[in-house]
Design an enzyme around this catalytic site. Structure first.
Site, mmCIF file in Angstrom:
data_model
loop_
_atom_site.group_PDB
_atom_site.id
_atom_site.type_symbol
_atom_site.label_atom_id
_atom_site.label_comp_id
_atom_site.label_asym_id
_atom_site.label_seq_id
_atom_site.Cartn_x
_atom_site.Cartn_y
_atom_site.Cartn_z
ATOM 1 N N GLY A 83 1.940 -0.788 -1.807
ATOM 2 C CA GLY A 83 2.604 0.383 -2.715
ATOM 3 C C GLY A 83 4.151 0.200 -3.129
ATOM 4 O O GLY A 83 4.695 1.004 -3.988
ATOM 5 N N VAL A 87 5.165 -9.024 -2.163
ATOM 6 C CA VAL A 87 5.608 -10.028 -0.934
ATOM 7 C C VAL A 87 5.325 -11.420 -1.599
ATOM 8 O O VAL A 87 4.302 -11.625 -1.748
ATOM 9 C CB VAL A 87 4.881 -9.692 0.471
ATOM 10 N N LYS A 102 10.116 -9.532 0.426
ATOM 11 C CA LYS A 102 9.574 -8.410 -0.011
ATOM 12 C C LYS A 102 10.267 -7.502 -1.145
ATOM 13 O O LYS A 102 11.382 -7.105 -1.069
ATOM 14 C CB LYS A 102 9.148 -7.390 0.974
ATOM 15 N N ASP A 196 1.223 4.042 9.566
ATOM 16 C CA ASP A 196 0.152 3.211 8.713
ATOM 17 C C ASP A 196 -0.485 2.129 9.406
ATOM 18 O O ASP A 196 -0.749 0.905 8.812
ATOM 19 C CB ASP A 196 0.678 2.897 7.138
ATOM 20 N N LYS A 198 -3.199 0.148 10.673
ATOM 21 C CA LYS A 198 -4.754 -0.381 10.260
ATOM 22 C C LYS A 198 -4.836 -1.801 10.231
ATOM 23 O O LYS A 198 -4.018 -2.587 10.302
ATOM 24 C CB LYS A 198 -4.947 0.256 8.573
ATOM 25 N N PRO A 199 -6.162 -2.200 10.054
ATOM 26 C CA PRO A 199 -6.458 -3.780 10.201
ATOM 27 C C PRO A 199 -5.732 -4.597 9.416
ATOM 28 O O PRO A 199 -5.021 -5.577 9.658
ATOM 29 C CB PRO A 199 -7.961 -3.745 10.057
ATOM 30 N N ASN A 201 -2.554 -4.354 8.260
ATOM 31 C CA ASN A 201 -1.107 -4.242 8.732
ATOM 32 C C ASN A 201 -1.013 -5.098 10.036
ATOM 33 O O ASN A 201 0.101 -5.164 10.638
ATOM 34 C CB ASN A 201 -0.646 -3.021 8.748
#
Length: 738
Positions: A83, A87, A102, A196, A198-199, A201
């Protein structure tokens, strides 16, 4: 500019782009007329010479000659998008260092809040320095864009891993989550909440190290400059619906426990293969807020021990006060399923963990529970520091010591459904006397092997080699062959002169049997080499590892002769037939069922695959040929030993060998009998058994304490004796012959 149609037009674009130094290009191609006339062919040639990347060529052939440079960095290719921006893999022009760049999207750079969030990510990353968090090198502005320069992590994120291979074994999932918790603990101590987790990340490097990505939603709970609450940060829902915490959905304040909720949801997803709650986005959000997490136990049945399911439920409690209050507490709760902890450079064996079979747990009094909790917390407090500080030594493929049966009563019915033969352990023949313990190792013993004259070699998880006299039990050789590395397998050469040893992050070592000194060194596999076998003529050796390969090399020179590729990334074992005409190898879970838990048999001379054996329901840990070369025996983490007919590829017999998993299987001379070892991963209910290959009946078996925690077994050349190594650091010599 229009797409180039000729090499001349392509080279004009290339010069405009400044991607290749003019002097270097002239040195490599003094006469441009020698280049292919077709632009695509010319571009492919430059890719092959590593002057350009495929991405750069794609852009050039599309007529684009700008946008390759951002500050001192040249773009190699895009590697991700979120978002906050794109990268890229980039390279510093002067330092020649690869980084992850990034870049904030243009539309967001114009928005003050987005720019503030981007700068907040920079402050968050700059404040954090931990092996389980991607490091920030620099922040800059160039070519009209804002960018972050970060550590480039070569690997795959956990989301993609699960999508490709299916749910992870709970031990592997726990290792990943414990590493992530160690990184989060560091962030929380610095005052940052990720928000945030989560898998996608969580990145897994090739060495099995977890790196937490994307601090884009990280918020400091201590720095007033980073508090955007009054502007918008807490006035909008941030996070991912599959893993978001209830307080984030209610736009309430976030703290360390917010990350713990998302980490628990991530642990569930790794073991179950899907997020905790399914449905539309609105339905998922409602379930995160209202659905009792205790219902998740049912979804984890058969995928994780009930005690581990309880940990997930507590991590995902709706109220923050009911969760674990810190990442340190999470690691303490996960400790029973973590592998051996690290003490300096050495692996140390864990204390016996709880029995994973719920029905076999002994009731504990309130006092013993309280004392056990205190001991576990103290143990874990030391452990989480070492997880973070030396995490590279904990490899995902090191799960051999912890792969477990999840069954209880379910195991019995499962075996019946599989047509498993052989009596249950309870009806086994009377147990002969246990042999004396031979002590010397200071860590778990991963493999043993006999020499023709009866000497026994053993290797352990700290890189030590011992050679023993099997008649007296005395040490003949003691040496550290690869300090700090876990040795996984050892085998004698046919002439009984040399030992070949393989392991984690180490080359293949050829050692002198008499002295233990290194004779030769050959390349190992990337990360971990799990198995090794030497051809009967002593000229070649085959190895397998966690890179999905079986490699055949010349034993003298180390030159690669042939390779075989598996879809499954972890190849556990490899073996030559007695006449050297065949090679067999076994693997774990692959991306598709047809690629999982299989044995492949090849012609050693041509590399042609002659058989693919399917039947095991979990990892095939070991494979060995019958002396006639027409049959095969395999040991699996489904608790069975299987006998195979190679000409037809059919199972001759399935033996319900051990109450959990089978680590090793070996034929006795003549092939009329075989021996196997295995049991539960917590070191209890282990056994060593001798089987009749014609009937599948147990002829002799040991089921007491001395047989607990066995990791390996080898048979003497006359078949009278078996040597074992175990988690209790003990070598034992068992009389198995009549």
């Amino acid at each position: 500019m229009p797409a180039p149609a000729t090499t001349t037009e392509f080279l004009a674009l290339l010069r405009t782009s400044r991607l290749v130094d003019e002097a270097k290009f002239a040195e490599l191609f003094p006469d441009e007329t020698d280049l292919p006339h077709d632009a695509q062919a010319c571009a492919n040639g430059l890719i092959n010479r590593r002057l350009l990347t495929k991405y750069q060529v794609k852009m050039l052939l599309a007529g684009k000659s700008r946008g390759f440079f951002i500050g001192p960095y040249v773009i190699q290719k895009p590697v991700g998008q979120g978002g906050m921006g794109i990268v890229y893999l980039a390279r510093h022009v002067t330092l020649d260092r690869s980084v992850a760049l990034k870049v904030l999207a243009n539309r967001q750079a114009q928005d003050q809040l987005s720019l503030d969030r981007f700068l907040r990510e920079a402050r968050a990353a700059a404040a954090l320095d931990h092996p389980n968090i991607v490091r920030l090198y620099d922040i800059g502005q160039g070519a009209g864009v804002h960018y972050l320069v970060m550590e480039y992590v070569e690997g795959t994120n956990v989301h993609d891993m699960v999508a490709k291979t299916g749910p992870l074994h709970f031990v592997q999932a726990v290792q990943y989550i414990a590493q992530a918790a160690a990184g989060l603990h560091h962030a929380h101590e610095k005052g940052f909440v990720h928000r945030d987790i989560k898998p996608s990340n969580l990145m897994v490097t090739k060495a099995g190290v977890i790196k937490i990505l994307d601090m884009g939603l990280a918020r400091s709970v201590t720095d007033a400059k980073d508090n955007l609450t009054g502007q918008q940060a807490e006035a909008e829902i941030n996070g991912t619906p599959d893993f978001i915490s209830p307080e984030q959905l209610l736009c309430e304040s976030s703290d360390a426990r917010t990350d713990i909720y998302s980490l628990g949801a991530t642990l569930f997803a790794l073991m179950a293969g899907q997020p905790p709650y399914v449905g539309t986005t609105t339905q998922k959000m409602a379930q995160h807020q209202m659905k009792d997490p205790a219902e998740l136990r049912r979804k984890l049945r058969g995928k994780a021990p009930i005690e581990l399911a309880d940990v997930v439920v507590k991590m995902m409690a709706k109220r923050k006060v009911d969760r674990y209050q810190s990442a340190e507490e999470v690691i303490a709760a996960l400790t029973p399923w973590l592998p051996a902890e690290i003490n300096g450079a050495a692996f140390q064996d864990p204390a016996p963990s709880r029995n994973l079979h719920r029905g076999e747990l002994k009731p504990a009094t309130h006092r013993t529970k309280k004392r056990k909790h205190a001991q576990q917390a103290a143990h874990a407090k030391k452990k989480w520091l070492m997880i973070g500080g030396s995490v590279g030594a904990i490899l995902l493929v090191g799960v051999i010591a912890l792969i477990a049966s999840l069954g209880g009563k379910d195991d019995v019915s499962a075996r019946a459904n599989q047509g498993v033969t052989g009596p249950p352990v309870a009806s086994a023949p009377a147990r002969p006397a246990d042999p004396p313990a031979i002590r010397g190792h200071t860590a778990s013993i991963n493999d043993v092997t006999f020499r023709g004259d009866g000497k026994v070699a053993s290797v352990d998880w700290t890189g030590n080699l011992f050679v023993w006299d099997s008649n007296t039990g005395k040490q003949i050789v003691t040496t550290s062959i690869q300090s700090g590395s876990k040795c996984n397998a050892c085998v004698s050469t046919p002439d009984n002169r040399h030992l070949v040893v393989v392991g984690d992050r180490m080359p293949v070592l050829v050692l002198d049997w008499e002295t233990g000194k290194q004779i030769r060194e050959h390349p190992g596999h990337e990360g971990t080499t799990w198995g090794v076998s030497v051809s009967p003529n002593g000229r070649e050796f085959a190895t397998c590892g966690n890179d999905g390969l079986v490699l055949v090399r010349d034993l003298t020179t180390g030159n690669e002769i042939r390779r075989f590729e598996f879809e499954a990334r972890l190849v556990w074992s490899v073996a030559y037939s007695a006449d050297g005409s065949k090679i067999a190898a076994s693997c774990s879970t692959g991306p598709m069922p047809a690629d999982s838990n299989i044995i492949r048999v090849f012609e050693s001379a041509t590399g042609k695959e002659i058989q693919r054996l399917v039947g095991h329901t979990r990892d095939v840990r070991w494979v060995t040929f019958h002396p006639d070369g027409q049959r095969l025996a395999s040991a699996g983490f489904d608790g069975t030993v299987r006998l195979w007919d190679l000409p037809t590829g059919k199972i001759i017999r399935t033996i319900g060998a051990h109450s959990g998993y089978v680590e090793r299987v070996a034929f006795l001379p003549g092939g009329k009998r075989l021996v196997s070892c295995g049991g539960l991963t917590n070191g209890q209910d282990g056994s060593l058994s001798v089987w009749d290959t014609d009937t599948g009946k147990e002829i002799r078996g040991w089921h007491g304490a001395a047989a607990n925690g066995l990791l390996t077994v080898a048979v003497s050349s006359n078949g009278a004796m078996a040597a074992t190594g175990s988690r209790d650091k003990i070598v034992r010599l068992w009389k198995i012959g009549d």
